[in-house]
Design a protein around this motif. Structure first.
Motif, PDB file in Angstrom:
ATOM      1  N   GLY A 176     -15.851   1.143  -8.349  1.00 27.01           N
ATOM      2  CA  GLY A 176     -15.887   2.670  -7.698  1.00 27.01           C
ATOM      3  C   GLY A 176     -15.301   2.352  -6.025  1.00 27.01           C
ATOM      4  O   GLY A 176     -14.499   3.315  -5.932  1.00 27.01           O
ATOM      5  N   GLN A 203     -11.483   2.892  -6.682  1.00 24.11           N
ATOM      6  CA  GLN A 203     -11.090   4.149  -6.545  1.00 24.11           C
ATOM      7  C   GLN A 203     -11.023   4.746  -5.252  1.00 24.11           C
ATOM      8  O   GLN A 203     -10.124   5.690  -5.087  1.00 24.11           O
ATOM      9  CB  GLN A 203     -12.143   5.058  -7.532  1.00 24.11           C
ATOM     10  CG  GLN A 203     -12.174   4.371  -8.823  1.00 24.11           C
ATOM     11  CD  GLN A 203     -11.093   3.709  -9.686  1.00 24.11           C
ATOM     12  OE1 GLN A 203     -10.038   4.507  -9.688  1.00 24.11           O
ATOM     13  NE2 GLN A 203     -10.981   2.682 -10.022  1.00 24.11           N
ATOM     14  N   TYR A 217      -7.870   3.901  -3.511  1.00 25.33           N
ATOM     15  CA  TYR A 217      -6.869   4.468  -3.937  1.00 25.33           C
ATOM     16  C   TYR A 217      -6.713   5.921  -3.417  1.00 25.33           C
ATOM     17  O   TYR A 217      -5.415   6.525  -3.007  1.00 25.33           O
ATOM     18  CB  TYR A 217      -6.536   4.692  -5.673  1.00 25.33           C
ATOM     19  CG  TYR A 217      -5.759   5.461  -6.156  1.00 25.33           C
ATOM     20  CD1 TYR A 217      -4.346   4.710  -6.204  1.00 25.33           C
ATOM     21  CD2 TYR A 217      -5.763   6.544  -6.796  1.00 25.33           C
ATOM     22  CE1 TYR A 217      -3.346   5.355  -6.813  1.00 25.33           C
ATOM     23  CE2 TYR A 217      -4.745   7.466  -7.113  1.00 25.33           C
ATOM     24  CZ  TYR A 217      -3.496   6.684  -7.422  1.00 25.33           C
ATOM     25  OH  TYR A 217      -2.311   7.407  -7.759  1.00 25.33           O
ATOM     26  N   LEU A 218      -7.640   6.727  -3.069  1.00 30.53           N
ATOM     27  CA  LEU A 218      -8.005   7.788  -2.653  1.00 30.53           C
ATOM     28  C   LEU A 218      -7.481   7.962  -1.090  1.00 30.53           C
ATOM     29  O   LEU A 218      -6.732   8.743  -0.632  1.00 30.53           O
ATOM     30  CB  LEU A 218      -9.044   8.772  -2.866  1.00 30.53           C
ATOM     31  CG  LEU A 218      -9.562   8.832  -4.398  1.00 30.53           C
ATOM     32  CD1 LEU A 218     -11.157   9.342  -4.427  1.00 30.53           C
ATOM     33  CD2 LEU A 218      -8.590   9.868  -5.090  1.00 30.53           C
ATOM     34  N   GLU A 241      -5.802  -0.888  -9.508  1.00 26.21           N
ATOM     35  CA  GLU A 241      -6.393  -0.073 -10.736  1.00 26.21           C
ATOM     36  C   GLU A 241      -6.434  -1.201 -12.018  1.00 26.21           C
ATOM     37  O   GLU A 241      -7.309  -1.195 -12.771  1.00 26.21           O
ATOM     38  CB  GLU A 241      -5.649   1.161 -11.187  1.00 26.21           C
ATOM     39  CG  GLU A 241      -5.608   2.221  -9.959  1.00 26.21           C
ATOM     40  CD  GLU A 241      -7.030   2.836  -9.970  1.00 26.21           C
ATOM     41  OE1 GLU A 241      -7.909   2.603 -10.845  1.00 26.21           O
ATOM     42  OE2 GLU A 241      -7.253   3.223  -8.907  1.00 26.21           O
ATOM     43  N   ALA A 267      -9.432  -3.426 -11.432  1.00 24.82           N
ATOM     44  CA  ALA A 267     -10.472  -2.538 -12.031  1.00 24.82           C
ATOM     45  C   ALA A 267     -10.921  -2.562 -13.491  1.00 24.82           C
ATOM     46  O   ALA A 267     -12.020  -2.656 -13.833  1.00 24.82           O
ATOM     47  CB  ALA A 267     -10.397  -1.000 -11.510  1.00 24.82           C
TER      48      ALA A 267
END
Length: 447
Positions: free
Chosen positions: A104, A107, A110-111, A189, A192
Protein backbone atom coordinates in the motif's frame (compact mmCIF):
# COMPACT_ATOMS: atom_id res chain seq x y z
CA UNK A 1 3.94 -39.71 9.88
CA UNK A 2 7.56 -40.61 9.19
CA UNK A 3 10.21 -38.44 10.76
CA UNK A 4 13.17 -36.96 8.92
CA UNK A 5 15.43 -39.73 10.22
CA UNK A 6 13.45 -42.69 8.79
CA UNK A 7 12.21 -41.12 5.56
CA UNK A 8 13.87 -42.00 2.33
CA UNK A 9 15.71 -39.14 0.64
CA UNK A 10 14.05 -37.97 -2.58
CA UNK A 11 15.86 -37.00 -5.76
CA UNK A 12 15.32 -33.34 -4.79
CA UNK A 13 16.85 -33.90 -1.34
CA UNK A 14 19.90 -35.54 -2.89
CA UNK A 15 20.35 -32.88 -5.57
CA UNK A 16 20.27 -30.07 -2.99
CA UNK A 17 23.13 -31.63 -1.06
CA UNK A 18 25.50 -29.89 -3.46
CA UNK A 19 24.61 -26.67 -1.62
CA UNK A 20 23.98 -27.84 1.94
CA UNK A 21 23.42 -30.73 4.33
CA UNK A 22 19.85 -31.63 3.36
CA UNK A 23 18.27 -34.64 5.07
CA UNK A 24 15.39 -36.78 3.84
CA UNK A 25 12.09 -34.91 3.51
CA UNK A 26 13.62 -31.45 4.00
CA UNK A 27 14.32 -30.46 0.40
CA UNK A 28 10.89 -29.29 -0.79
CA UNK A 29 10.19 -26.92 2.11
CA UNK A 30 13.77 -25.61 2.11
CA UNK A 31 13.48 -24.92 -1.62
CA UNK A 32 10.19 -23.06 -1.11
CA UNK A 33 11.81 -20.96 1.62
CA UNK A 34 14.73 -20.30 -0.74
CA UNK A 35 12.33 -19.18 -3.49
CA UNK A 36 10.41 -16.98 -1.05
CA UNK A 37 13.45 -15.03 0.11
CA UNK A 38 14.56 -14.90 -3.55
CA UNK A 39 11.37 -12.99 -4.43
CA UNK A 40 11.73 -10.72 -1.40
CA UNK A 41 15.29 -9.73 -2.29
CA UNK A 42 14.37 -9.30 -5.94
CA UNK A 43 11.65 -6.80 -4.97
CA UNK A 44 14.00 -5.03 -2.55
CA UNK A 45 16.77 -4.55 -5.11
CA UNK A 46 14.37 -3.17 -7.68
CA UNK A 47 13.31 -0.61 -5.07
CA UNK A 48 16.88 -0.05 -3.87
CA UNK A 49 18.19 0.65 -7.37
CA UNK A 50 15.22 2.91 -8.14
CA UNK A 51 15.87 5.02 -5.03
CA UNK A 52 19.52 5.88 -5.82
CA UNK A 53 18.98 8.56 -8.50
CA UNK A 54 15.97 9.93 -6.58
CA UNK A 55 18.10 10.74 -3.52
CA UNK A 56 21.59 11.27 -5.00
CA UNK A 57 20.46 13.74 -7.65
CA UNK A 58 18.25 15.55 -5.11
CA UNK A 59 21.00 16.22 -2.57
CA UNK A 60 24.10 14.17 -3.31
CA UNK A 61 25.86 11.48 -1.26
CA UNK A 62 25.74 13.68 1.85
CA UNK A 63 21.91 13.80 1.84
CA UNK A 64 21.90 10.02 1.36
CA UNK A 65 23.88 9.58 4.59
CA UNK A 66 21.53 11.90 6.49
CA UNK A 67 18.49 10.01 5.14
CA UNK A 68 19.93 6.81 6.62
CA UNK A 69 20.13 8.58 9.99
CA UNK A 70 16.48 9.61 9.66
CA UNK A 71 15.60 5.93 9.39
CA UNK A 72 17.06 5.29 12.86
CA UNK A 73 14.96 8.08 14.39
CA UNK A 74 11.79 6.78 12.71
CA UNK A 75 12.46 3.27 14.02
CA UNK A 76 12.37 4.41 17.67
CA UNK A 77 8.59 4.51 17.41
CA UNK A 78 8.23 1.87 14.71
CA UNK A 79 9.88 -1.06 16.56
CA UNK A 80 7.53 -1.03 19.61
CA UNK A 81 4.53 -0.76 17.26
CA UNK A 82 5.77 -3.77 15.27
CA UNK A 83 6.23 -5.79 18.49
CA UNK A 84 2.74 -4.85 19.72
CA UNK A 85 1.19 -5.98 16.42
CA UNK A 86 3.19 -9.25 16.48
CA UNK A 87 1.67 -10.28 19.82
CA UNK A 88 -1.88 -9.24 18.84
CA UNK A 89 -2.19 -11.16 15.54
CA UNK A 90 -1.71 -14.85 14.68
CA UNK A 91 1.49 -15.45 12.77
CA UNK A 92 0.02 -15.77 9.25
CA UNK A 93 -2.29 -12.77 9.66
CA UNK A 94 0.63 -10.78 11.01
CA UNK A 95 2.84 -11.64 8.01
CA UNK A 96 -0.01 -10.76 5.65
CA UNK A 97 -0.69 -7.42 7.35
CA UNK A 98 2.97 -6.34 7.17
CA UNK A 99 3.43 -7.21 3.48
CA UNK A 100 0.15 -5.59 2.43
CA UNK A 101 1.06 -2.47 4.39
CA UNK A 102 4.26 -2.04 2.38
CA UNK A 103 2.48 -2.74 -0.92
CA UNK A 104 0.00 0.00 0.00
CA UNK A 105 2.86 2.40 0.74
CA UNK A 106 4.20 1.88 -2.79
CA UNK A 107 0.86 3.02 -4.18
CA UNK A 108 1.05 6.15 -2.03
CA UNK A 109 4.51 6.99 -3.41
CA UNK A 110 3.20 6.64 -6.93
CA UNK A 111 0.32 8.98 -6.16
CA UNK A 112 2.72 11.42 -4.48
CA UNK A 113 4.85 11.47 -7.63
CA UNK A 114 1.80 12.21 -9.76
CA UNK A 115 0.85 15.02 -7.38
CA UNK A 116 4.38 16.50 -7.51
CA UNK A 117 5.06 16.32 -3.76
CA UNK A 118 8.46 17.74 -2.70
CA UNK A 119 11.22 15.71 -0.95
CA UNK A 120 9.69 12.46 -2.20
CA UNK A 121 13.15 11.00 -2.95
CA UNK A 122 14.29 11.61 0.63
CA UNK A 123 11.14 10.07 2.12
CA UNK A 124 11.35 7.12 -0.26
CA UNK A 125 14.97 6.48 0.77
CA UNK A 126 13.94 6.35 4.44
CA UNK A 127 11.00 4.09 3.62
CA UNK A 128 13.04 1.61 1.55
CA UNK A 129 15.47 1.18 4.44
CA UNK A 130 12.64 0.43 6.87
CA UNK A 131 10.93 -1.86 4.37
CA UNK A 132 14.06 -3.93 3.73
CA UNK A 133 15.07 -4.26 7.36
CA UNK A 134 11.53 -5.16 8.46
CA UNK A 135 10.67 -7.72 5.79
CA UNK A 136 14.07 -9.44 5.70
CA UNK A 137 14.22 -9.65 9.50
CA UNK A 138 10.63 -10.93 9.49
CA UNK A 139 11.46 -13.67 6.98
CA UNK A 140 14.39 -14.91 9.05
CA UNK A 141 12.38 -14.67 12.27
CA UNK A 142 9.88 -16.99 10.61
CA UNK A 143 12.66 -19.33 9.46
CA UNK A 144 14.14 -19.38 12.97
CA UNK A 145 10.71 -20.30 14.32
CA UNK A 146 9.89 -23.18 11.95
CA UNK A 147 13.36 -24.73 12.11
CA UNK A 148 15.08 -26.03 15.25
CA UNK A 149 18.75 -25.08 15.75
CA UNK A 150 20.30 -28.28 14.28
CA UNK A 151 18.10 -27.95 11.17
CA UNK A 152 18.80 -24.24 10.86
CA UNK A 153 22.57 -24.74 11.10
CA UNK A 154 22.33 -27.15 8.17
CA UNK A 155 19.66 -25.51 6.01
CA UNK A 156 20.16 -21.77 6.42
CA UNK A 157 23.17 -21.67 4.04
CA UNK A 158 20.94 -23.29 1.39
CA UNK A 159 17.93 -21.04 2.04
CA UNK A 160 20.13 -17.95 1.95
CA UNK A 161 21.09 -18.75 -1.65
CA UNK A 162 17.67 -17.32 -2.51
CA UNK A 163 18.58 -13.92 -1.08
CA UNK A 164 21.88 -13.76 -2.93
CA UNK A 165 20.24 -14.88 -6.19
CA UNK A 166 17.22 -12.57 -5.96
CA UNK A 167 19.32 -9.50 -5.31
CA UNK A 168 21.30 -9.51 -8.60
CA UNK A 169 18.22 -10.36 -10.64
CA UNK A 170 16.38 -7.41 -9.12
CA UNK A 171 19.35 -5.12 -9.70
CA UNK A 172 19.75 -6.32 -13.30
CA UNK A 173 16.05 -5.82 -14.00
CA UNK A 174 16.20 -2.28 -12.59
CA UNK A 175 19.36 -1.44 -14.55
CA UNK A 176 17.70 -2.70 -17.73
CA UNK A 177 14.60 -0.61 -17.07
CA UNK A 178 16.79 2.46 -16.45
CA UNK A 179 18.59 1.73 -19.72
CA UNK A 180 15.26 1.82 -21.55
CA UNK A 181 14.28 5.10 -19.92
CA UNK A 182 11.69 3.69 -17.54
CA UNK A 183 10.61 5.72 -14.51
CA UNK A 184 11.67 4.69 -10.98
CA UNK A 185 7.99 4.80 -10.07
CA UNK A 186 7.14 2.15 -12.65
CA UNK A 187 9.82 -0.03 -11.01
CA UNK A 188 8.03 0.38 -7.68
CA UNK A 189 4.88 -1.17 -9.16
CA UNK A 190 6.88 -4.13 -10.50
CA UNK A 191 8.28 -4.67 -6.99
CA UNK A 192 4.77 -4.53 -5.51
CA UNK A 193 3.63 -7.36 -7.79
CA UNK A 194 6.61 -9.50 -6.76
CA UNK A 195 5.80 -8.88 -3.07
CA UNK A 196 2.29 -10.26 -3.54
CA UNK A 197 3.72 -13.53 -4.89
CA UNK A 198 6.13 -13.56 -1.92
CA UNK A 199 3.12 -13.34 0.40
CA UNK A 200 1.42 -16.32 -1.28
CA UNK A 201 4.52 -18.48 -0.71
CA UNK A 202 4.38 -17.77 3.02
CA UNK A 203 0.98 -19.45 3.06
CA UNK A 204 2.22 -22.44 1.04
CA UNK A 205 5.11 -23.02 3.45
CA UNK A 206 2.78 -22.62 6.45
CA UNK A 207 0.48 -25.36 5.14
CA UNK A 208 3.40 -27.71 4.58
CA UNK A 209 4.80 -27.14 8.07
CA UNK A 210 1.35 -27.54 9.65
CA UNK A 211 1.11 -31.00 8.08
CA UNK A 212 4.29 -32.14 9.83
CA UNK A 213 3.41 -34.30 12.83
CA UNK A 214 6.74 -33.55 14.51
CA UNK A 215 6.04 -29.81 14.62
CA UNK A 216 4.49 -28.40 17.82
CA UNK A 217 1.72 -25.82 17.55
CA UNK A 218 3.20 -22.33 17.84
CA UNK A 219 2.35 -20.57 21.08
CA UNK A 220 1.26 -16.90 21.01
CA UNK A 221 4.11 -14.42 21.30
CA UNK A 222 4.34 -13.13 24.86
CA UNK A 223 4.20 -9.46 25.76
CA UNK A 224 7.51 -7.65 26.03
CA UNK A 225 9.55 -4.86 24.54
CA UNK A 226 12.14 -5.71 21.90
CA UNK A 227 14.58 -3.12 23.22
CA UNK A 228 14.30 -4.50 26.77
CA UNK A 229 14.92 -8.05 25.52
CA UNK A 230 18.14 -6.90 23.88
CA UNK A 231 19.42 -4.88 26.82
CA UNK A 232 18.98 -7.63 29.41
CA UNK A 233 20.78 -10.32 27.39
CA UNK A 234 24.62 -10.26 27.24
CA UNK A 235 24.46 -12.33 24.06
CA UNK A 236 22.04 -9.99 22.28
CA UNK A 237 23.96 -6.91 23.44
CA UNK A 238 27.04 -8.26 21.67
CA UNK A 239 24.97 -9.03 18.56
CA UNK A 240 23.62 -5.47 18.54
CA UNK A 241 27.07 -3.93 19.08
CA UNK A 242 28.66 -5.96 16.30
CA UNK A 243 25.96 -5.04 13.79
CA UNK A 244 26.15 -1.36 14.74
CA UNK A 245 29.91 -1.31 14.16
CA UNK A 246 29.73 -3.21 10.88
CA UNK A 247 26.99 -0.90 9.64
CA UNK A 248 29.12 2.15 10.43
CA UNK A 249 31.86 0.64 8.30
CA UNK A 250 29.51 -0.21 5.44
CA UNK A 251 27.69 3.15 5.44
CA UNK A 252 30.91 5.15 5.41
CA UNK A 253 32.08 2.92 2.57
CA UNK A 254 28.89 3.63 0.65
CA UNK A 255 29.45 7.34 1.18
CA UNK A 256 32.94 7.05 -0.29
CA UNK A 257 31.57 5.29 -3.36
CA UNK A 258 28.56 7.63 -3.75
CA UNK A 259 30.82 10.69 -3.53
CA UNK A 260 33.00 9.30 -6.31
CA UNK A 261 30.00 8.47 -8.53
CA UNK A 262 28.47 11.95 -8.25
CA UNK A 263 31.87 13.56 -8.90
CA UNK A 264 32.25 11.49 -12.07
CA UNK A 265 28.71 12.35 -13.21
CA UNK A 266 29.32 16.08 -12.62
CA UNK A 267 32.60 15.93 -14.53
CA UNK A 268 30.93 14.19 -17.48
CA UNK A 269 28.10 16.73 -17.55
CA UNK A 270 30.60 19.60 -17.46
CA UNK A 271 32.05 18.25 -20.70
CA UNK A 272 28.70 17.46 -22.31
CA UNK A 273 25.58 19.45 -21.37
CA UNK A 274 23.33 16.73 -22.84
CA UNK A 275 24.80 14.05 -20.56
CA UNK A 276 22.08 12.27 -18.52
CA UNK A 277 23.29 12.22 -14.90
CA UNK A 278 20.28 10.24 -13.64
CA UNK A 279 20.78 7.47 -16.19
CA UNK A 280 24.53 7.34 -15.42
CA UNK A 281 24.02 7.04 -11.67
CA UNK A 282 21.18 4.54 -12.03
CA UNK A 283 23.12 2.38 -14.50
CA UNK A 284 26.29 2.49 -12.38
CA UNK A 285 24.45 1.35 -9.26
CA UNK A 286 22.57 -1.32 -11.20
CA UNK A 287 25.90 -2.77 -12.37
CA UNK A 288 27.42 -2.35 -8.91
CA UNK A 289 24.58 -4.27 -7.27
CA UNK A 290 24.71 -6.89 -10.03
CA UNK A 291 28.46 -7.55 -9.64
CA UNK A 292 28.17 -7.63 -5.86
CA UNK A 293 25.39 -10.16 -5.84
CA UNK A 294 26.81 -12.37 -8.57
CA UNK A 295 29.92 -12.74 -6.41
CA UNK A 296 27.69 -13.33 -3.38
CA UNK A 297 25.81 -16.12 -5.22
CA UNK A 298 29.04 -18.02 -5.86
CA UNK A 299 30.10 -17.63 -2.22
CA UNK A 300 26.67 -18.57 -0.88
CA UNK A 301 26.18 -21.59 -3.13
CA UNK A 302 29.60 -23.19 -2.88
CA UNK A 303 31.52 -21.66 0.04
CA UNK A 304 29.23 -20.75 2.95
CA UNK A 305 27.94 -24.23 3.87
CA UNK A 306 31.48 -25.59 3.76
CA UNK A 307 32.88 -22.76 5.88
CA UNK A 308 30.08 -23.20 8.45
CA UNK A 309 30.57 -26.97 8.52
CA UNK A 310 34.35 -26.65 8.91
CA UNK A 311 34.69 -23.58 11.16
CA UNK A 312 31.19 -23.10 12.58
CA UNK A 313 29.94 -19.71 13.69
CA UNK A 314 33.49 -18.46 14.13
CA UNK A 315 34.33 -18.78 10.43
CA UNK A 316 31.11 -17.07 9.31
CA UNK A 317 31.48 -14.14 11.72
CA UNK A 318 35.14 -13.34 11.10
CA UNK A 319 35.02 -13.44 7.29
CA UNK A 320 33.52 -9.97 6.74
CA UNK A 321 35.77 -8.00 9.14
CA UNK A 322 38.88 -9.57 7.62
CA UNK A 323 37.78 -8.80 4.05
CA UNK A 324 36.81 -5.23 5.03
CA UNK A 325 40.19 -4.70 6.69
CA UNK A 326 41.96 -5.63 3.46
CA UNK A 327 39.57 -3.54 1.32
CA UNK A 328 39.88 -0.29 3.29
CA UNK A 329 43.58 -0.83 3.81
CA UNK A 330 43.89 -0.70 0.02
CA UNK A 331 41.54 2.30 -0.29
CA UNK A 332 43.58 4.21 2.30
CA UNK A 333 46.34 4.53 -0.29
CA UNK A 334 43.97 6.30 -2.71
CA UNK A 335 41.78 4.72 -5.36
CA UNK A 336 39.87 5.78 -8.49
CA UNK A 337 36.17 5.03 -9.06
CA UNK A 338 36.89 1.70 -10.77
CA UNK A 339 39.03 0.46 -7.89
CA UNK A 340 36.48 1.63 -5.31
CA UNK A 341 33.79 -0.29 -7.18
CA UNK A 342 35.60 -3.62 -6.87
CA UNK A 343 36.64 -3.01 -3.26
CA UNK A 344 32.99 -2.48 -2.31
CA UNK A 345 31.97 -5.52 -4.36
CA UNK A 346 34.39 -7.66 -2.32
CA UNK A 347 33.13 -6.28 0.99
CA UNK A 348 29.43 -6.43 0.21
CA UNK A 349 29.48 -9.87 -1.44
CA UNK A 350 31.04 -11.29 1.73
CA UNK A 351 28.45 -9.41 3.78
CA UNK A 352 25.55 -10.76 1.71
CA UNK A 353 26.75 -14.37 1.87
CA UNK A 354 28.87 -15.44 4.84
CA UNK A 355 27.88 -12.62 7.18
CA UNK A 356 24.22 -12.75 6.20
CA UNK A 357 24.07 -16.46 7.03
CA UNK A 358 25.87 -15.88 10.33
CA UNK A 359 23.42 -13.09 11.26
CA UNK A 360 20.51 -15.52 10.89
CA UNK A 361 22.18 -18.49 12.62
CA UNK A 362 22.86 -16.24 15.61
CA UNK A 363 19.14 -16.35 16.48
CA UNK A 364 18.67 -20.13 16.48
CA UNK A 365 19.38 -20.57 20.23
CA UNK A 366 17.09 -17.67 21.28
CA UNK A 367 13.46 -17.66 22.51
CA UNK A 368 10.43 -17.03 20.25
CA UNK A 369 9.95 -13.54 21.68
CA UNK A 370 13.60 -12.74 21.00
CA UNK A 371 13.32 -14.11 17.45
CA UNK A 372 10.49 -11.72 16.55
CA UNK A 373 10.82 -8.72 18.86
CA UNK A 374 14.51 -8.49 19.75
CA UNK A 375 15.56 -9.44 16.22
CA UNK A 376 13.32 -6.74 14.77
CA UNK A 377 14.82 -4.20 17.20
CA UNK A 378 18.39 -5.15 16.34
CA UNK A 379 17.90 -5.57 12.59
CA UNK A 380 16.10 -2.24 12.31
CA UNK A 381 16.88 0.28 15.06
CA UNK A 382 20.35 -0.84 16.08
CA UNK A 383 21.47 -1.34 12.50
CA UNK A 384 20.19 2.12 11.57
CA UNK A 385 21.83 3.56 14.68
CA UNK A 386 25.04 2.52 12.99
CA UNK A 387 23.91 4.55 9.97
CA UNK A 388 23.17 7.54 12.21
CA UNK A 389 26.62 7.37 13.78
CA UNK A 390 28.12 7.00 10.33
CA UNK A 391 26.19 10.10 9.20
CA UNK A 392 27.78 12.01 12.07
CA UNK A 393 31.19 10.78 10.97
CA UNK A 394 30.44 11.84 7.38
CA UNK A 395 29.38 15.30 8.55
CA UNK A 396 32.48 15.79 10.68
CA UNK A 397 34.80 14.37 8.07
CA UNK A 398 33.27 16.44 5.27
CA UNK A 399 32.70 19.81 6.95
CA UNK A 400 35.21 20.01 9.81
CA UNK A 401 38.14 17.69 9.17
CA UNK A 402 37.85 17.66 5.34
CA UNK A 403 38.80 14.02 4.99
CA UNK A 404 38.99 12.58 1.49
CA UNK A 405 38.68 8.96 0.42
CA UNK A 406 41.96 7.87 2.14
CA UNK A 407 40.93 9.55 5.40
CA UNK A 408 37.53 7.86 5.51
CA UNK A 409 39.19 4.53 4.65
CA UNK A 410 41.57 4.85 7.62
CA UNK A 411 38.58 5.70 9.82
CA UNK A 412 36.91 2.49 8.70
CA UNK A 413 40.00 0.42 9.46
CA UNK A 414 39.80 1.45 13.14
CA UNK A 415 36.18 0.31 13.40
CA UNK A 416 36.93 -2.96 11.62
CA UNK A 417 39.54 -3.74 14.27
CA UNK A 418 36.93 -3.12 16.99
CA UNK A 419 34.47 -5.38 15.13
CA UNK A 420 36.99 -8.24 15.17
CA UNK A 421 37.31 -7.94 18.96
CA UNK A 422 33.52 -7.91 19.46
CA UNK A 423 33.11 -10.91 17.13
CA UNK A 424 35.54 -12.88 19.29
CA UNK A 425 33.44 -12.16 22.41
CA UNK A 426 30.24 -13.08 20.55
CA UNK A 427 31.66 -16.43 19.43
CA UNK A 428 32.52 -17.25 23.04
CA UNK A 429 29.00 -16.31 24.23
CA UNK A 430 27.39 -18.31 21.40
CA UNK A 431 29.41 -21.35 22.43
CA UNK A 432 28.19 -20.94 25.99
CA UNK A 433 24.54 -20.87 24.85
CA UNK A 434 24.70 -23.73 22.36
CA UNK A 435 26.85 -26.23 24.27
CA UNK A 436 25.36 -26.40 27.78
CA UNK A 437 24.39 -30.03 27.38
CA UNK A 438 27.88 -30.97 26.25
CA UNK A 439 29.30 -29.18 29.29
CA UNK A 440 26.85 -31.00 31.59
CA UNK A 441 27.72 -34.33 30.01
CA UNK A 442 31.43 -33.68 30.47
CA UNK A 443 30.83 -32.77 34.12
CA UNK A 444 28.82 -35.97 34.57
CA UNK A 445 31.59 -38.08 33.11
CA UNK A 446 34.14 -36.38 35.34
CA UNK A 447 31.94 -37.07 38.38
Amino acid sequence: MATTENRRASALDRSLRLFGDVRAGEGATALLMCLNVFLLLMAYYILKTAREPLVLLAGGAELKSYAAAAQALTLIGYVPLYGWLAQKLPRQKFLTAVILFFVGCIQLFYLGHRAGLPYLGFVFFVWVGIFSLTTIAQFWSYANEIYARPEGDRLFPLIAIGSTAGAPLGAAAAARMFGHGRSPFLMMEVAAAVLLVHLVLYRVVARRMAARADRPVAEPIKAGNGFALVLRSPYLRLVALLLVILNIVNTVGEYILGQAVVARADARQALDAAFDRQAFVGTFYGHYFLLTNLAAIVLQAFVVSRVVKRFGMRGALFALPLVALCAYGSAAFGAALGALLYLKVAENSTDYSLMNTAKQMIWLPTSREEKYKAKQAIDTFFVRTGDMLAAGAVFLGTHLVHRGVPGFARFNMIFVAVAIAVAALLVREHRRLTEPRADQAAAGRAA
